[in-house]
Scaffold this motif. Sequence first.
Motif, PDB file in Angstrom:
ATOM      1  N   GLU A   1     -35.743  -5.324  24.873  1.00  0.00           N
ATOM      2  CA  GLU A   1     -35.092  -5.424  23.569  1.00  0.00           C
ATOM      3  C   GLU A   1     -34.860  -6.872  23.161  1.00  0.00           C
ATOM      4  O   GLU A   1     -34.624  -7.745  23.996  1.00  0.00           O
ATOM      5  N   VAL A   2     -34.887  -7.099  21.852  1.00  0.00           N
ATOM      6  CA  VAL A   2     -34.550  -8.403  21.287  1.00  0.00           C
ATOM      7  C   VAL A   2     -33.533  -8.178  20.169  1.00  0.00           C
ATOM      8  O   VAL A   2     -33.751  -7.369  19.270  1.00  0.00           O
ATOM      9  N   LEU A   3     -32.429  -8.898  20.248  1.00  0.00           N
ATOM     10  CA  LEU A   3     -31.372  -8.800  19.245  1.00  0.00           C
ATOM     11  C   LEU A   3     -31.132 -10.188  18.664  1.00  0.00           C
ATOM     12  O   LEU A   3     -30.868 -11.148  19.394  1.00  0.00           O
ATOM     13  N   ILE A   4     -31.234 -10.307  17.347  1.00  0.00           N
ATOM     14  CA  ILE A   4     -30.914 -11.541  16.660  1.00  0.00           C
ATOM     15  C   ILE A   4     -29.453 -11.456  16.200  1.00  0.00           C
ATOM     16  O   ILE A   4     -29.068 -10.499  15.520  1.00  0.00           O
ATOM     17  N   VAL A   5     -28.645 -12.427  16.576  1.00  0.00           N
ATOM     18  CA  VAL A   5     -27.232 -12.472  16.196  1.00  0.00           C
ATOM     19  C   VAL A   5     -27.048 -13.603  15.196  1.00  0.00           C
ATOM     20  O   VAL A   5     -27.347 -14.763  15.499  1.00  0.00           O
TER      21      VAL A   5
ATOM     22  N   SER B   1     -19.871 -16.559  18.468  1.00  0.00           N
ATOM     23  CA  SER B   1     -19.694 -16.958  19.867  1.00  0.00           C
ATOM     24  C   SER B   1     -19.050 -15.843  20.684  1.00  0.00           C
ATOM     25  O   SER B   1     -19.446 -15.578  21.825  1.00  0.00           O
ATOM     26  N   THR B   2     -18.066 -15.182  20.094  1.00  0.00           N
ATOM     27  CA  THR B   2     -17.416 -14.064  20.787  1.00  0.00           C
ATOM     28  C   THR B   2     -18.403 -12.940  21.038  1.00  0.00           C
ATOM     29  O   THR B   2     -18.447 -12.355  22.131  1.00  0.00           O
ATOM     30  N   ALA B   3     -19.223 -12.632  20.025  1.00  0.00           N
ATOM     31  CA  ALA B   3     -20.236 -11.583  20.189  1.00  0.00           C
ATOM     32  C   ALA B   3     -21.245 -11.974  21.256  1.00  0.00           C
ATOM     33  O   ALA B   3     -21.644 -11.139  22.085  1.00  0.00           O
ATOM     34  N   ALA B   4     -21.673 -13.234  21.259  1.00  0.00           N
ATOM     35  CA  ALA B   4     -22.644 -13.687  22.250  1.00  0.00           C
ATOM     36  C   ALA B   4     -22.073 -13.587  23.668  1.00  0.00           C
ATOM     37  O   ALA B   4     -22.760 -13.160  24.604  1.00  0.00           O
ATOM     38  N   ASN B   5     -20.810 -13.958  23.829  1.00  0.00           N
ATOM     39  CA  ASN B   5     -20.179 -13.857  25.148  1.00  0.00           C
ATOM     40  C   ASN B   5     -20.080 -12.404  25.608  1.00  0.00           C
ATOM     41  O   ASN B   5     -20.296 -12.096  26.783  1.00  0.00           O
ATOM     42  N   ALA B   6     -19.749 -11.507  24.660  1.00  0.00           N
ATOM     43  CA  ALA B   6     -19.650 -10.086  25.009  1.00  0.00           C
ATOM     44  C   ALA B   6     -21.013  -9.540  25.428  1.00  0.00           C
ATOM     45  O   ALA B   6     -21.119  -8.759  26.391  1.00  0.00           O
ATOM     46  N   LEU B   7     -22.062  -9.940  24.718  1.00  0.00           N
ATOM     47  CA  LEU B   7     -23.411  -9.491  25.071  1.00  0.00           C
ATOM     48  C   LEU B   7     -23.813 -10.020  26.448  1.00  0.00           C
ATOM     49  O   LEU B   7     -24.426  -9.303  27.253  1.00  0.00           O
ATOM     50  N   GLU B   8     -23.469 -11.262  26.721  1.00  0.00           N
ATOM     51  CA  GLU B   8     -23.784 -11.838  28.031  1.00  0.00           C
ATOM     52  C   GLU B   8     -23.087 -11.063  29.142  1.00  0.00           C
ATOM     53  O   GLU B   8     -23.663 -10.809  30.203  1.00  0.00           O
TER      54      GLU B   8
ATOM     55  N   VAL C   1     -28.710 -14.486  26.770  1.00  0.00           N
ATOM     56  CA  VAL C   1     -28.327 -15.007  25.463  1.00  0.00           C
ATOM     57  C   VAL C   1     -28.838 -16.429  25.284  1.00  0.00           C
ATOM     58  O   VAL C   1     -28.633 -17.291  26.147  1.00  0.00           O
ATOM     59  N   VAL C   2     -29.505 -16.654  24.154  1.00  0.00           N
ATOM     60  CA  VAL C   2     -29.981 -17.984  23.775  1.00  0.00           C
ATOM     61  C   VAL C   2     -29.232 -18.390  22.515  1.00  0.00           C
ATOM     62  O   VAL C   2     -29.293 -17.701  21.499  1.00  0.00           O
ATOM     63  N   ASP C   3     -28.530 -19.531  22.569  1.00  0.00           N
ATOM     64  CA  ASP C   3     -27.678 -19.930  21.451  1.00  0.00           C
ATOM     65  C   ASP C   3     -28.339 -21.018  20.600  1.00  0.00           C
ATOM     66  O   ASP C   3     -29.027 -21.902  21.113  1.00  0.00           O
TER      67      ASP C   3
ATOM     68  N   VAL D   1     -32.751  -9.531  25.429  1.00  0.00           N
ATOM     69  CA  VAL D   1     -32.584 -10.909  24.995  1.00  0.00           C
ATOM     70  C   VAL D   1     -31.852 -10.927  23.659  1.00  0.00           C
ATOM     71  O   VAL D   1     -32.266 -10.259  22.707  1.00  0.00           O
ATOM     72  N   ALA D   2     -30.762 -11.682  23.594  1.00  0.00           N
ATOM     73  CA  ALA D   2     -30.024 -11.870  22.350  1.00  0.00           C
ATOM     74  C   ALA D   2     -30.138 -13.331  21.951  1.00  0.00           C
ATOM     75  O   ALA D   2     -29.931 -14.228  22.765  1.00  0.00           O
ATOM     76  N   VAL D   3     -30.470 -13.556  20.686  1.00  0.00           N
ATOM     77  CA  VAL D   3     -30.690 -14.911  20.189  1.00  0.00           C
ATOM     78  C   VAL D   3     -29.726 -15.185  19.035  1.00  0.00           C
ATOM     79  O   VAL D   3     -29.721 -14.458  18.042  1.00  0.00           O
TER      80      VAL D   3
END
Length: 292
Positions: free
Chosen positions: A10-14, A23-30, A36-38, A62-64
Amino acid sequence: MTEAARQAGEVLIVTGMSGAGRSTAANALEDLGWYVVDNLPPQMLRPLLDLTELAAGVLPKVAVVVDVRGRDLFSDLPDAMRALRERRQIRLLFLDAADDVLVRRFEAVRRPHPLQGDGTILDGIRHERERLMGVRESADVIIDTSSYNIHQLATQVNDLFTDAGAARHILTILSFGFKYGLPPDADLVADMRFLPNPFWNETMRPLTGEDDEVREFVLAQTGAEEFIDAYAAALKPVLAGYQRENKRHSVVAVGCTGGKHRSVVMARELAERLAEAPGVAVRVKHRDLGRE
């Protein structure tokens, strides 16, 4: 889609408004196990996808995070998304919040908005909102964080992106009170104010829709059972269509005046009737339960 693309995961674009909680969403996904790629420029999305396919399942999720910190590069995001969606199944999570909430958040951390330049924070927010209009319209999931603290947002992300077994679609049934405003992330809204309000019964006023006495009262009213059966039946082909269109999440909002009695009962009843819908994981939330 090639076999390598299917195995790549899966690939998720944030993305979304600055200050809305990326940032909070990225941390939760991690925390959920996503890689997570920021702050990745949109032009780097294709090489990243190439890498995930070459990795052959090593990076299954992968979340970007892509946002206006990329300045002029960010304007390429809509075109990049269209091209990549022809090749892979990619979801887009958009985080939003009301302008006044975003202003307060920037003032609290004493940082300028990345697009305000010589103007005010609000100028920067309005400029960013204009640039993000097309991106927001193409989002698969929109979360309005106006009323969330960081813990509530993390919980919402966890609910939406935790694996739900074989479910291809996650349905949130949300009870709410019209007097507190419509849920901004609702896909469909049902109004339960056609039923008598238990609030006017002194015995039931302090109770909620989670109490048996209120549930029995609401369901005994003319039209209650008929509505919930008909609405559940109408939603089943909609949920099937969402799955065909690869829409992974939806919110059905069920409202009454205060969000305490009728909407709570009917949201729970609707969830029971949709629990067996093929490929759907159903979750119930009560937005305004407990509010005075």
